[in-house]
Motif scaffolding. Structure first.
Motif, PDB file in Angstrom:
ATOM      1  N   CYS A  11       0.896  -1.174   0.000  1.00 41.17           N
ATOM      2  CA  CYS A  11       0.000   0.000   0.000  1.00 41.17           C
ATOM      3  C   CYS A  11       0.927   1.214   0.000  1.00 41.17           C
ATOM      4  O   CYS A  11       1.176   1.821   1.038  1.00 41.17           O
ATOM      5  CB  CYS A  11      -0.855   0.040   1.250  1.00 41.17           C
ATOM      6  N   ALA A  12       1.415   1.574  -1.159  1.00 36.08           N
ATOM      7  CA  ALA A  12       2.646   2.370  -1.199  1.00 36.08           C
ATOM      8  C   ALA A  12       2.449   3.876  -1.328  1.00 36.08           C
ATOM      9  O   ALA A  12       3.341   4.643  -0.953  1.00 36.08           O
ATOM     10  CB  ALA A  12       3.511   1.877  -2.350  1.00 36.08           C
ATOM     11  N   ALA A  13       1.357   4.322  -1.919  1.00 37.49           N
ATOM     12  CA  ALA A  13       1.268   5.743  -2.278  1.00 37.49           C
ATOM     13  C   ALA A  13       0.944   6.609  -1.054  1.00 37.49           C
ATOM     14  O   ALA A  13       0.234   6.149  -0.167  1.00 37.49           O
ATOM     15  CB  ALA A  13       0.174   5.917  -3.325  1.00 37.49           C
ATOM     16  N   PRO A  14       1.452   7.840  -0.984  1.00 36.82           N
ATOM     17  CA  PRO A  14       2.230   8.551  -2.002  1.00 36.82           C
ATOM     18  C   PRO A  14       3.733   8.284  -1.992  1.00 36.82           C
ATOM     19  O   PRO A  14       4.474   8.970  -2.674  1.00 36.82           O
ATOM     20  CB  PRO A  14       1.952  10.020  -1.672  1.00 36.82           C
ATOM     21  N   GLY A  15       4.204   7.314  -1.212  1.00 41.09           N
ATOM     22  CA  GLY A  15       5.531   6.808  -1.509  1.00 41.09           C
ATOM     23  C   GLY A  15       6.684   7.223  -0.615  1.00 41.09           C
ATOM     24  O   GLY A  15       7.829   6.932  -0.947  1.00 41.09           O
ATOM     25  N   GLY A  16       6.410   7.861   0.519  1.00 43.90           N
ATOM     26  CA  GLY A  16       7.522   8.216   1.419  1.00 43.90           C
ATOM     27  C   GLY A  16       8.280   6.966   1.863  1.00 43.90           C
ATOM     28  O   GLY A  16       9.516   6.922   1.847  1.00 43.90           O
ATOM     29  N   LYS A  17       7.502   5.942   2.213  1.00 40.23           N
ATOM     30  CA  LYS A  17       8.165   4.714   2.690  1.00 40.23           C
ATOM     31  C   LYS A  17       8.783   3.958   1.515  1.00 40.23           C
ATOM     32  O   LYS A  17       9.841   3.354   1.654  1.00 40.23           O
ATOM     33  CB  LYS A  17       7.173   3.840   3.462  1.00 40.23           C
ATOM     34  N   ASP A  22      -0.372   0.112  -5.269  1.00 39.85           N
ATOM     35  CA  ASP A  22      -1.473   0.838  -4.628  1.00 39.85           C
ATOM     36  C   ASP A  22      -2.731   0.614  -5.441  1.00 39.85           C
ATOM     37  O   ASP A  22      -2.690   0.236  -6.614  1.00 39.85           O
ATOM     38  CB  ASP A  22      -1.162   2.337  -4.504  1.00 39.85           C
ATOM     39  N   PHE A  23      -3.851   0.893  -4.778  1.00 40.84           N
ATOM     40  CA  PHE A  23      -5.175   0.677  -5.304  1.00 40.84           C
ATOM     41  C   PHE A  23      -5.638   1.873  -6.138  1.00 40.84           C
ATOM     42  O   PHE A  23      -6.551   1.776  -6.928  1.00 40.84           O
ATOM     43  CB  PHE A  23      -6.065   0.541  -4.070  1.00 40.84           C
ATOM     44  N   ARG A  35      -3.052   8.184  -6.855  1.00 40.24           N
ATOM     45  CA  ARG A  35      -2.014   8.163  -5.821  1.00 40.24           C
ATOM     46  C   ARG A  35      -0.731   7.511  -6.349  1.00 40.24           C
ATOM     47  O   ARG A  35       0.356   7.883  -5.942  1.00 40.24           O
ATOM     48  CB  ARG A  35      -2.541   7.491  -4.554  1.00 40.24           C
ATOM     49  N   ASP A  91      -5.570  -4.452  -6.289  1.00 42.23           N
ATOM     50  CA  ASP A  91      -6.079  -4.604  -4.926  1.00 42.23           C
ATOM     51  C   ASP A  91      -5.033  -5.465  -4.213  1.00 42.23           C
ATOM     52  O   ASP A  91      -4.843  -6.630  -4.555  1.00 42.23           O
ATOM     53  CB  ASP A  91      -7.436  -5.297  -4.978  1.00 42.23           C
ATOM     54  N   GLY A  92      -4.367  -4.893  -3.231  1.00 41.69           N
ATOM     55  CA  GLY A  92      -3.276  -5.609  -2.561  1.00 41.69           C
ATOM     56  C   GLY A  92      -3.737  -6.910  -1.922  1.00 41.69           C
ATOM     57  O   GLY A  92      -2.967  -7.861  -1.801  1.00 41.69           O
ATOM     58  N   ASP A 147       1.551  -0.939   4.895  1.00 43.02           N
ATOM     59  CA  ASP A 147       1.243   0.318   5.585  1.00 43.02           C
ATOM     60  C   ASP A 147      -0.225   0.582   5.286  1.00 43.02           C
ATOM     61  O   ASP A 147      -0.567   1.299   4.351  1.00 43.02           O
ATOM     62  CB  ASP A 147       2.160   1.420   5.035  1.00 43.02           C
ATOM     63  N   ALA A 148      -1.070  -0.010   6.087  1.00 41.19           N
ATOM     64  CA  ALA A 148      -2.464  -0.224   5.697  1.00 41.19           C
ATOM     65  C   ALA A 148      -3.302   1.056   5.726  1.00 41.19           C
ATOM     66  O   ALA A 148      -3.070   1.948   6.547  1.00 41.19           O
ATOM     67  CB  ALA A 148      -3.079  -1.249   6.643  1.00 41.19           C
ATOM     68  N   PRO A 149      -4.318   1.106   4.835  1.00 40.09           N
ATOM     69  CA  PRO A 149      -5.306   2.174   4.961  1.00 40.09           C
ATOM     70  C   PRO A 149      -5.984   2.017   6.317  1.00 40.09           C
ATOM     71  O   PRO A 149      -6.231   0.880   6.756  1.00 40.09           O
ATOM     72  CB  PRO A 149      -6.281   1.897   3.810  1.00 40.09           C
ATOM     73  N   ARG A 154     -10.514  -4.904   4.802  1.00 41.54           N
ATOM     74  CA  ARG A 154      -9.397  -4.610   3.908  1.00 41.54           C
ATOM     75  C   ARG A 154      -8.050  -4.877   4.593  1.00 41.54           C
ATOM     76  O   ARG A 154      -7.138  -5.472   4.023  1.00 41.54           O
ATOM     77  CB  ARG A 154      -9.483  -3.144   3.497  1.00 41.54           C
TER      78      ARG A 154
HETATM   79  C1  SAM Z   1      -1.557   4.768   4.744  1.00 39.94           C
HETATM   80  S1  SAM Z   1      -1.628   4.979   3.034  1.00 39.94           S
HETATM   81  C2  SAM Z   1      -0.030   4.488   2.508  1.00 39.94           C
HETATM   82  C3  SAM Z   1       1.032   5.531   2.718  1.00 39.94           C
HETATM   83  C4  SAM Z   1       2.329   5.140   2.085  1.00 39.94           C
HETATM   84  N1  SAM Z   1       2.810   3.856   2.567  1.00 39.94           N
HETATM   85  C5  SAM Z   1       3.416   6.174   2.310  1.00 39.94           C
HETATM   86  O1  SAM Z   1       4.259   6.003   3.166  1.00 39.94           O
HETATM   87  O2  SAM Z   1       3.424   7.179   1.578  1.00 39.94           O
HETATM   88  C6  SAM Z   1      -2.605   3.637   2.533  1.00 39.94           C
HETATM   89  C7  SAM Z   1      -2.664   3.437   1.022  1.00 39.94           C
HETATM   90  O3  SAM Z   1      -3.346   2.213   0.798  1.00 39.94           O
HETATM   91  C8  SAM Z   1      -4.014   2.323  -0.436  1.00 39.94           C
HETATM   92  N2  SAM Z   1      -5.014   1.235  -0.460  1.00 39.94           N
HETATM   93  C9  SAM Z   1      -6.219   1.190   0.096  1.00 39.94           C
HETATM   94  N3  SAM Z   1      -6.798  -0.005  -0.132  1.00 39.94           N
HETATM   95  C10 SAM Z   1      -5.913  -0.734  -0.843  1.00 39.94           C
HETATM   96  C11 SAM Z   1      -5.905  -2.036  -1.390  1.00 39.94           C
HETATM   97  N4  SAM Z   1      -6.960  -2.861  -1.240  1.00 39.94           N
HETATM   98  N5  SAM Z   1      -4.831  -2.433  -2.071  1.00 39.94           N
HETATM   99  C12 SAM Z   1      -3.769  -1.631  -2.240  1.00 39.94           C
HETATM  100  N6  SAM Z   1      -3.715  -0.386  -1.747  1.00 39.94           N
HETATM  101  C13 SAM Z   1      -4.769   0.056  -1.054  1.00 39.94           C
HETATM  102  C14 SAM Z   1      -4.573   3.725  -0.440  1.00 39.94           C
HETATM  103  O4  SAM Z   1      -4.820   4.167  -1.768  1.00 39.94           O
HETATM  104  C15 SAM Z   1      -3.426   4.491   0.233  1.00 39.94           C
HETATM  105  O5  SAM Z   1      -2.589   5.056  -0.740  1.00 39.94           O
END
Ligand code: SAM
Length: 511
Positions: free
Chosen positions: A132-138, A156-157, A161, A183-184, A200-202, A230
């Motif tokens: 769950c990577a966006a916006p990508g700091g990690k 990312d989903f 993002r 979908d992760g 890094d879950a939503p 999720r």
């Molecule tokens: C907490 S943010 C991630 C922040 C990111 N790791 C960072 O450090 O910038 C959670 C991300 O999970 C994504 N997301 C939500 N449901 C998802 C899914 N089923 N599969 C993949 N990504 C998902 C969201 O779009 C969001 O970008």
């Protein structure tokens, strides 16, 4: 009528269900509420691909803080040099609007958000998935910890993002990452197995209240409830994709035990003893153990090995991290596409086989284009050896680390950094390409002063003085400030310099 800003009473009402936790672990309920009412310090880290931490601190002190303001001090617990040095800056400091940010010398990331990656035990050569990577700091931190080599997949989903994530990676010069849009919870097993996976879950995001207090009106058990399915599927999928002896890090920015310890406990149980929680200690940060009793439920005592960060304890946002290790042999997954181990989603089957990798190739005609580019900027021949140049779309060419091997499935949205736009005449180095390759260029620079730098970043045409353009012919040039490349411009025969800095690039607007 003005917009209502939630106050202390609103926070107290929304978070009251956590008060019981304060008897056990984070005693100071009033301090907790007070901290949530205070703005959050800004935090940036230096990009080790471009400069060292001292260099960034000096630039910030020199150019971006009021005279007499103390130089930024490094954050002690973030001492891993592969990830750059991290600094706290005053709350409200807009890092993204400073030239050094636009030039990819730094990245802004909340202090506690930087923690999960430091707990992944990363080393160059590992195959890593950021689910769950966006916006990508990690993602950027992981890429750096891997030495900007090898294979990192950032998923990312949300396509919007992913675009923001790619912008960050391009600005920072990351070339070992492919992005995927899935979908992760359903990530294809055909991607093969990974040494390290970050989830890094939503989440309900309660730990970000200091940044966005208006969130308080949306909080409550219902909000957590909506996230659970999720989170459960994401973590379970990560456990399936982890190789024996590998590691999965699960993190959220929420206080809710339902979304944290309870999700981890369920996943551990479903994995039938094949994973264990590792104890975590972070020198220089005061952390709290995971919750093991919640709303009548008693969790396994090992859940105390999870780590909680409460905002009032270290003056940060709120965060939760768990580190899960899979039993089995500790052999890493090799980087060669031919023998990447694939267990096709089965933790028992362990049926080794090759993961087909994506075919990243340039067109035959592209070689000539590359030679012209190298000739134009005086790029050394040996530069290309560290990269794979490939054509992903008709727009132009991408650069990926030479040993970057994304799988064929899922299909990558992008692999590496888009550096050369070839569907325009004349072809043009992108801004990401200029920031990456500019340091190796030996000609066609214009060194600008601070006013010119700001005009360039605002895309205003300007006329440099003759001494500045003495060594440049009309055409594309690299614009530099204090020795750092900012991007590309066109020097016209009239002497006008036309900025090609992207209008909506990473929020960079001014010097
Ligand atoms: C907490 S943010 C991630 C922040 C990111 N790791 C960072 O450090 O910038 C959670 C991300 O999970 C994504 N997301 C939500 N449901 C998802 C899914 N089923 N599969 C993949 N990504 C998902 C969201 O779009 C969001 O970008």
């Amino acid at each position: 009528m003005g917009r209502y800003t939630p106050g202390r009473a609103d926070l107290e009402a929304a978070l009251d269900r956590y008060r019981v936790l304060f008897d056990d672990i984070a005693a100071d309920w009033d301090g907790f509420l007070d901290a949530l009412l205070r703005p959050l310090p800004t935090c940036v880290w230096s990009n080790p691909l471009r400069l060292d931490g001292e260099g960034l601190a000096a630039l910030i002190a020199d150019e971006s803080l009021p005279p007499g303001h103390a130089a930024p001090q490094p954050i002690g617990w973030r001492s891993d040099s592969a990830l750059g040095m991290a600094f706290r800056l005053p709350p409200g400091f807009k890092a993204g609007q400073h030239w050094w940010y636009c030039a990819g010398l730094a990245h802004a990331q909340e202090e506690v958000s930087q923690l999960p990656v430091t707990l992944m035990d990363l080393a160059p050569g590992q195959r890593v998935l950021d689910l769950c990577a966006a916006p990508g700091g990690k993602t950027a931190q992981i890429a750096l910890a891997l030495g900007n080599r090898g294979t990192l997949l950032a998923n990312d989903f949300s396509p919007e993002r992913i675009a923001a994530l790619q912008g960050n990676l391009d600005r920072l010069g990351i070339v070992n990452c492919s992005t995927t849009w899935c979908d992760g919870g359903n990530y294809p097993a055909a991607a093969g197995q990974f040494d390290r996976i970050l989830v890094d879950a939503p989440c309900s995001s309660e730990g970000t209240l200091r940044r966005n207090r208006s969130l308080v009106v949306k909080l409550g058990e219902d909000r957590s409830e909506r996230m659970l399915r999720r989170q459960r599927t994401l973590l379970r999928k990560a456990l399936q994709l982890c190789r024996p002896g590998g590691r999965v890090v699960y993190s959220t920015c929420t206080f809710a035990p339902e979304e944290n310890e309870c999700i981890v406990a369920e996943a551990l149980e479903a994995a039938g003893g094949r994973f264990r929680l590792l104890p975590i200690r972070v020198e220089g940060l005061t952390t709290s153990p995971g919750v093991t009793r919640w709303q009548g439920r008693t969790l396994d005592p090992s859940l105390a090995r999870c780590l909680r960060l409460w905002p009032h304890v270290n003056d940060t946002g709120g965060f939760f991290v768990a580190v899960l290790e899979k039993e089995g042999a500790g052999d890493g997954i090799t980087e060669s596409g031919a023998d990447i181990e694939s267990q096709r989603g089965s933790q028992r089957g362990s049926q080794a086989g090759a993961v087909p990798v994506a075919d990243l190739q340039p067109d035959v005609d592209d070689d000539r284009g590359l030679a012209l580019l190298a000739e134009h900027y005086g790029l050394p021949e040996r530069l290309w050896a560290q990269y794979r140049v490939h054509r992903q779309t008709r727009r132009g060419l991408h650069l990926a680390a030479a040993d970057h091997l994304p799988p064929a499935v899922p299909k990558a949205q992008g692999s590496g950094l888009f550096f050369h736009r070839t569907n325009i005449r004349p072809p043009k180095l992108t801004t990401g390409g200029a920031l990456l390759l500019g340091a190796s260029a030996t000609r066609r620079f214009i060194d600008v002063d601070a006013d010119q730098r700001d005009a360039y970043l605002r895309r205003q045409p300007q006329t440099p003085n003759p001494a500045q353009v003495r060594d440049c012919r009309p055409g594309h040039v690299l614009v530099r400030y204090r020795g750092f490349v900012l991007g590309v411009a066109v020097l016209h025969r009239s002497g006008t310099l036309e900025s090609l800095f992207p209008s909506r690039w990473s929020g960079c607007t001014a010097g």
